[in-house]
Design an enzyme around this catalytic site. Sequence first.
Site, PDB file in Angstrom:
ATOM      1  N   GLN A 249     117.199  53.938  31.855  1.00 35.40           N
ATOM      2  CA  GLN A 249     116.737  52.537  31.905  1.00 35.40           C
ATOM      3  C   GLN A 249     117.862  51.730  32.545  1.00 35.40           C
ATOM      4  O   GLN A 249     118.871  51.443  31.893  1.00 35.40           O
ATOM      5  CB  GLN A 249     116.414  52.023  30.495  1.00 35.40           C
ATOM      6  N   ASP A 281     110.394  41.481  27.019  1.00 36.99           N
ATOM      7  CA  ASP A 281     111.096  42.551  26.306  1.00 36.99           C
ATOM      8  C   ASP A 281     112.615  42.416  26.454  1.00 36.99           C
ATOM      9  O   ASP A 281     113.122  42.193  27.557  1.00 36.99           O
ATOM     10  CB  ASP A 281     110.644  43.902  26.871  1.00 36.99           C
ATOM     11  N   GLU A 323     111.056  38.398  22.990  1.00 37.90           N
ATOM     12  CA  GLU A 323     111.426  39.483  22.070  1.00 37.90           C
ATOM     13  C   GLU A 323     112.952  39.491  21.990  1.00 37.90           C
ATOM     14  O   GLU A 323     113.622  40.162  22.754  1.00 37.90           O
ATOM     15  CB  GLU A 323     110.897  40.833  22.544  1.00 37.90           C
ATOM     16  N   ARG A 512     111.412  56.530  15.420  1.00 40.69           N
ATOM     17  CA  ARG A 512     110.514  55.371  15.405  1.00 40.69           C
ATOM     18  C   ARG A 512     109.060  55.811  15.563  1.00 40.69           C
ATOM     19  O   ARG A 512     108.142  55.085  15.202  1.00 40.69           O
ATOM     20  CB  ARG A 512     110.881  54.388  16.529  1.00 40.69           C
TER      21      ARG A 512
HETATM   22  C1  GLC Z   1     112.674  46.331  22.958  1.00 37.83           C
HETATM   23  C2  GLC Z   1     111.574  47.239  22.493  1.00 37.83           C
HETATM   24  C3  GLC Z   1     112.143  48.582  22.155  1.00 37.83           C
HETATM   25  C4  GLC Z   1     112.807  49.144  23.383  1.00 37.83           C
HETATM   26  C5  GLC Z   1     113.807  48.169  23.981  1.00 37.83           C
HETATM   27  C6  GLC Z   1     114.192  48.562  25.374  1.00 37.83           C
HETATM   28  O1  GLC Z   1     113.593  46.056  21.975  1.00 37.83           O
HETATM   29  O2  GLC Z   1     110.922  46.666  21.390  1.00 37.83           O
HETATM   30  O3  GLC Z   1     111.150  49.458  21.692  1.00 37.83           O
HETATM   31  O4  GLC Z   1     113.460  50.337  23.051  1.00 37.83           O
HETATM   32  O5  GLC Z   1     113.297  46.869  24.080  1.00 37.83           O
HETATM   33  O6  GLC Z   1     113.164  48.273  26.277  1.00 37.83           O
END
Ligand code: GLC
Length: 643
Positions: A249, A281, A323, A512
Amino acid sequence: MPRSAVPDAITDLVDAALADLPQHRRDAFALRLERWWPDLHDAVAAVYPSPDDVAARLVTTAAAGFAARPDDLHALDDRRLLNPDWFRRPDMVGYACYADRYGGTLAGVGERLEHLSGLGVTYLHLMPLLDPRPGDNDGGYAVRNYRAVREDLGTIDDLRDLATALRSRGISLVIDLVLNHVAREHEWAERARAGDPAYRDYFLIHPDRDTPDAYERTLPEVFPDFAPGNFTFDDGVNGWVWTTFNAWQWDLNWANPAVLVEFAEIVMELANLGVEVLRLDAIAFLWKRLGTNCQNQPEVHAITQALRATARLAAPAVLFKAEAIVGPRELLPYLGQGRHTGRVSDVAYHNSLMVQIWSMLASGSTRLAEHALGALPPTPSSGTWVTYVRCHDDIGWAIDDGDAAAVGLTGAGHRRFLSDWYAGEFPGSPAEGLVFQHNPDTGDRRVSGTTAALTGLGPSRRDPDGAFARLFLAHALIAVWGGIPVIWSGDEVASPGDSAWADDPEHAADNRWVHRPAVTAADRAACRQPGSDAQRAYDGVAHVMRTRAGLPMLHAEAPVDLVPGLDDGVLGVLRRHPSGTLLGLVNVTGEHRPVPHHVITHHVADPREVLSHHTIDPDDAGLSWMPPYAAWWITEFTDASSR
Ligand code: GLC
């Protein structure tokens, strides 16, 4: 009319882009531009060295999005503009699930809406569904292509059809917009790996360890178990790539305005498919600053404001949801504070409330929750919370050390207690959670598990009756708070969790997945079998949400105040609204606990309990005794409430 602040050059750009549209559409865009231009320009000026150019590119993007917006979505925009409080009303109910684990495919979700209607759902968050990298992809949070749907779920047309079908039933579609990073397999990353300098600048790449090491001194680790550190060496780019989450990522370089413009285009496209809420996110991580933990930096809010203003020009029906799973002090700015008030996200996750619910249920004390929640600044009137008992992520014990100290606890000690309790390691705990990402350096031990598993209805059913009471209480609490209460898929059927979560090799390292169970046809049918676990949970949660929908004082516009001085096992939540007052009380202990009747009548002169249908009947000492884990909503007796 005052002279518009919009520069002529921008007006000219817009005129050219919208030349083919009917006059009323061009007028609408011009009005919105006049309204939102200052927001847009101020925001880009706070971040980028050439704001005029960046602002012009965003307005051009918005104009193109507006011109491409279908008529039915223009109509939705009008409806939302006429009802700006639509998402703050008490009849809002959220549900979050994985499309494949709920309906197989997007079309399958559309065929299974009865289960949601029974809960009163008006907001459906489908977990990441855009095309992810193959193999492990963090539950879809490693997106390879924002313009395609995950193959096994369907197509972009299916997504549009589902959004349309949901809209016709009064359900808003919510999807994730992963902004902090893309998959290593995303085209931008591929181009960077192929040596294109323009795309290399989309990422944060360092030739050697010097800068990464300097940052690492103050950076936490998100996944210390399976992705330690925040940088990954990549041969393709011959350098250290910033990777906050997993190695695949790749964090984006938001200091590059090209990244902002790319995402503005993606926002337009998703909005024009009929997506109504974008979940931003990991928004807290967008901006990096040496010497900090690289979260919650001021630029994050300016960038959100720029995207928000762009979206408002083209698609004002669209909401932003932040988020940001951050400490209580950092949370409020995501709903807009200071110069960002009313200009960033409309909704944000109330992570503090979530953590405090679990803390109260474990400790049997409301003191810490009262202190921590009472210390939060007022919620901006333009926004509201997503309130939730749990979500697809682990629960991190975001207990502030100062809050803990104020009630005679230590932050570290209480966090340790909560992990032990929910991992079922503390004597007397009915919970069966799993420890997630134990970090020996910090002592951090987060927890995975469904609500049923964490309350006593896990695989070994340690305390079923207590578990139902706690599950009901937790949902009553998220529903009495202002905002959108979101039910997490599986909780409404009291799922103990997915016992086979580790069988999939791509999930085996990430527990999870235990609390991301499928909700099957059998589960949905079980909701109608009297006496089954599923029926008890489903009817209980549905009852909470239905009751809420009929109570105007639970509109988010009514402030949330805590009632001081109650028994330390009872939390009192007061909602004062022009239509009346509602006093929510929960007993977070397994014993009867007293509430002085004069406290109740001080707030509600002629009290009637409308959630549990309990008769408020004080004893000779003037005390009303709440049964273990009771949840009461007390409001004025009226003819309507007597029905
Ligand atoms: C957010 C999501 C989580 C993910 C992270 C990276 O916190 O809720 O599941 O691992 O972002 O995208």
